[in-house]
Design a protein around this motif. Structure first.
Motif, short mmCIF file in Angstrom:
data_model
loop_
_atom_site.label_atom_id
_atom_site.label_comp_id
_atom_site.label_asym_id
_atom_site.label_seq_id
_atom_site.Cartn_x
_atom_site.Cartn_y
_atom_site.Cartn_z
N VAL A 84 27.85 48.29 27.44
CA VAL A 84 28.69 48.37 28.63
C VAL A 84 30.12 48.04 28.22
CG1 VAL A 84 28.37 45.94 29.33
CG2 VAL A 84 28.89 47.67 31.07
N VAL A 85 31.05 48.64 28.91
CA VAL A 85 32.46 48.31 28.73
C VAL A 85 32.91 47.57 29.99
CG1 VAL A 85 34.81 49.18 28.42
CG2 VAL A 85 32.89 50.33 27.27
N ILE A 86 33.37 46.34 29.79
CA ILE A 86 33.93 45.57 30.90
C ILE A 86 35.43 45.84 30.91
CG2 ILE A 86 34.20 43.30 31.94
CD1 ILE A 86 31.27 44.18 31.64
N PRO A 87 35.93 46.48 31.94
CA PRO A 87 37.36 46.81 31.95
C PRO A 87 38.25 45.56 32.03
CG PRO A 87 36.13 48.11 33.58
CD PRO A 87 35.22 47.01 33.11
N ALA A 88 39.44 45.70 31.51
CA ALA A 88 40.43 44.63 31.60
C ALA A 88 40.57 44.17 33.04
CB ALA A 88 41.77 45.12 31.07
N GLY A 89 40.68 42.88 33.21
CA GLY A 89 40.94 42.33 34.53
C GLY A 89 39.70 42.09 35.39
N VAL A 90 38.53 42.45 34.87
CA VAL A 90 37.30 42.30 35.66
C VAL A 90 36.63 40.97 35.28
CG1 VAL A 90 34.98 43.20 36.03
CG2 VAL A 90 36.93 44.76 35.98
N MET A 91 36.43 40.12 36.28
CA MET A 91 35.74 38.85 36.06
C MET A 91 34.30 39.12 35.69
SD MET A 91 37.57 36.04 36.51
CE MET A 91 36.44 34.75 37.07
N HIS A 92 33.82 38.40 34.67
CA HIS A 92 32.43 38.59 34.24
C HIS A 92 31.89 37.29 33.65
CE1 HIS A 92 35.00 39.61 30.78
NE2 HIS A 92 34.01 39.31 29.98
N GLN A 103 37.96 36.43 32.54
CA GLN A 103 38.43 37.81 32.48
C GLN A 103 39.45 37.94 31.37
OE1 GLN A 103 40.27 37.31 36.50
NE2 GLN A 103 41.83 38.69 35.66
N HIS A 104 39.55 39.14 30.85
CA HIS A 104 40.58 39.45 29.86
C HIS A 104 41.60 40.32 30.58
CE1 HIS A 104 37.71 37.85 27.01
NE2 HIS A 104 36.79 38.65 27.54
N ASP A 105 42.77 39.75 30.82
CA ASP A 105 43.74 40.42 31.71
C ASP A 105 44.13 41.80 31.22
OD1 ASP A 105 43.76 38.30 33.45
OD2 ASP A 105 45.48 37.32 32.50
N HIS A 106 44.23 41.96 29.89
CA HIS A 106 44.83 43.19 29.36
C HIS A 106 43.93 43.94 28.38
CE1 HIS A 106 48.42 41.75 31.29
NE2 HIS A 106 48.36 40.64 30.59
N GLU A 107 42.67 43.54 28.25
CA GLU A 107 41.84 44.16 27.23
C GLU A 107 40.45 44.49 27.75
OE1 GLU A 107 42.86 40.72 26.28
OE2 GLU A 107 44.18 41.00 24.55
N THR A 166 41.25 28.35 28.75
CA THR A 166 40.84 27.72 27.49
C THR A 166 39.93 26.53 27.83
OG1 THR A 166 42.90 28.37 26.43
CG2 THR A 166 41.63 26.64 25.37
N LEU A 167 38.74 26.57 27.21
CA LEU A 167 37.72 25.57 27.50
C LEU A 167 37.28 24.92 26.20
CD1 LEU A 167 35.51 27.95 29.66
CD2 LEU A 167 37.11 26.22 30.52
N ALA A 168 36.47 23.88 26.30
CA ALA A 168 35.91 23.27 25.10
C ALA A 168 35.12 24.30 24.31
CB ALA A 168 35.02 22.09 25.49
N ALA A 169 34.51 25.25 25.00
CA ALA A 169 33.69 26.26 24.35
C ALA A 169 34.49 27.38 23.70
CB ALA A 169 32.73 26.87 25.38
N THR A 170 35.79 27.40 23.93
CA THR A 170 36.61 28.51 23.45
C THR A 170 36.71 28.50 21.92
OG1 THR A 170 37.92 28.40 25.48
CG2 THR A 170 38.87 29.61 23.62
N LYS A 171 36.40 29.63 21.33
CA LYS A 171 36.52 29.77 19.87
C LYS A 171 37.82 30.50 19.55
CE LYS A 171 32.45 27.98 19.18
NZ LYS A 171 32.36 26.59 18.65
N SER A 172 38.58 29.96 18.62
CA SER A 172 39.83 30.59 18.20
C SER A 172 39.53 31.83 17.36
CB SER A 172 40.65 29.60 17.37
OG SER A 172 39.99 29.37 16.14
N LEU A 173 40.54 32.66 17.20
CA LEU A 173 40.37 33.81 16.32
C LEU A 173 40.08 33.37 14.90
CD1 LEU A 173 40.45 36.85 15.82
CD2 LEU A 173 42.94 36.68 15.56
N ALA A 191 41.16 37.10 23.82
CA ALA A 191 40.79 35.68 23.75
C ALA A 191 39.34 35.50 24.17
CB ALA A 191 41.71 34.86 24.64
N HIS A 192 38.67 34.58 23.49
CA HIS A 192 37.22 34.38 23.68
C HIS A 192 36.85 34.17 25.14
CE1 HIS A 192 33.52 31.68 22.65
NE2 HIS A 192 33.15 32.94 22.69
#
Lengths: 124, 124
Positions: free
Chosen positions: A77-85, A45-49, A110-117, A104-105
């Motif tokens: 679709v728009v996934i609202p901030a804070g919604v697990m998906h 989830q993206h807590d704030h975005e 943060t996982l091995a799969a996480t891509k930085s900006l 954040a990706h």
């Protein structure tokens, strides 16, 4: 000189699944990204975005905690901030994503799969 | 309940050219809009906001002061803040636009053709 962006040309250069690349920026605040998806990503989830997905080709399944969305080409679709998906693509799917530069990706984890900006901002 | 948006269904309900309608919002700050374009719009600029056009169908010409862009389906462009531009569609063209909620339809000038944010926010 202002250049147009041909999404098909950009998708053809994408070399990895689940590795978004920036193709446009708005006001140095929001980014348009392309990504090739295949398989299951990760619950996050993206807590704030908020996050917007537009399917360009293929089929995107987005699992939510209490529902499941299936999107085809031309569907968004728009996934609202804070919604697990959890995004899933049974076959390769091409998506355009709009989200804040700060998003954040893999959200709050943060996982091995996480891509930085920086990784996502590599020119394509 | 989160709903997906089918752009073709939304475009089918659009009743006028050059009359954008909101189909999604991000963080109450940025809007995704659809619009049917035909003919020439008006030269204008958004002093403080970038604007992203993605062509869904048809062909969009964007005249700039010193160049001309021609976009087909799957092509996008970001017009930077402060850049004068004039969108033209010789035949009907369907576009998806991403811009700040604060972005005025015809930029720094108000015309008979100018659509208010309230007009653009009418459910479709």
């Amino acid at each position: 000189m202002i250049s147009k962006i041909n999404l098909a040309e950009k998708f053809a250069k994408l070399d990895a699944h689940w590795s978004p690349r920036v193709v446009g920026a708005l006001d140095d605040a929001y980014l348009a990204k392309i990504a090739k998806l295949k398989g299951s990503f990760t619950w996050h989830q993206h807590d704030h975005e908020d996050e917007l997905f537009l399917v360009i080709s293929g089929q995107l399944i987005i699992e939510l905690e209490d529902q499941k969305l299936t999107l085809g080409p031309g569907e968004m679709v728009v996934i609202p901030a804070g919604v697990m998906h959890n995004p899933i693509a049974e076959e390769e799917c091409h998506v355009l994503v709009f989200e804040k530069k700060s998003t954040a990706h893999t959200g709050s984890k943060t996982l091995a799969a996480t891509k930085s900006l920086d990784d996502q901002l590599r020119p394509i």
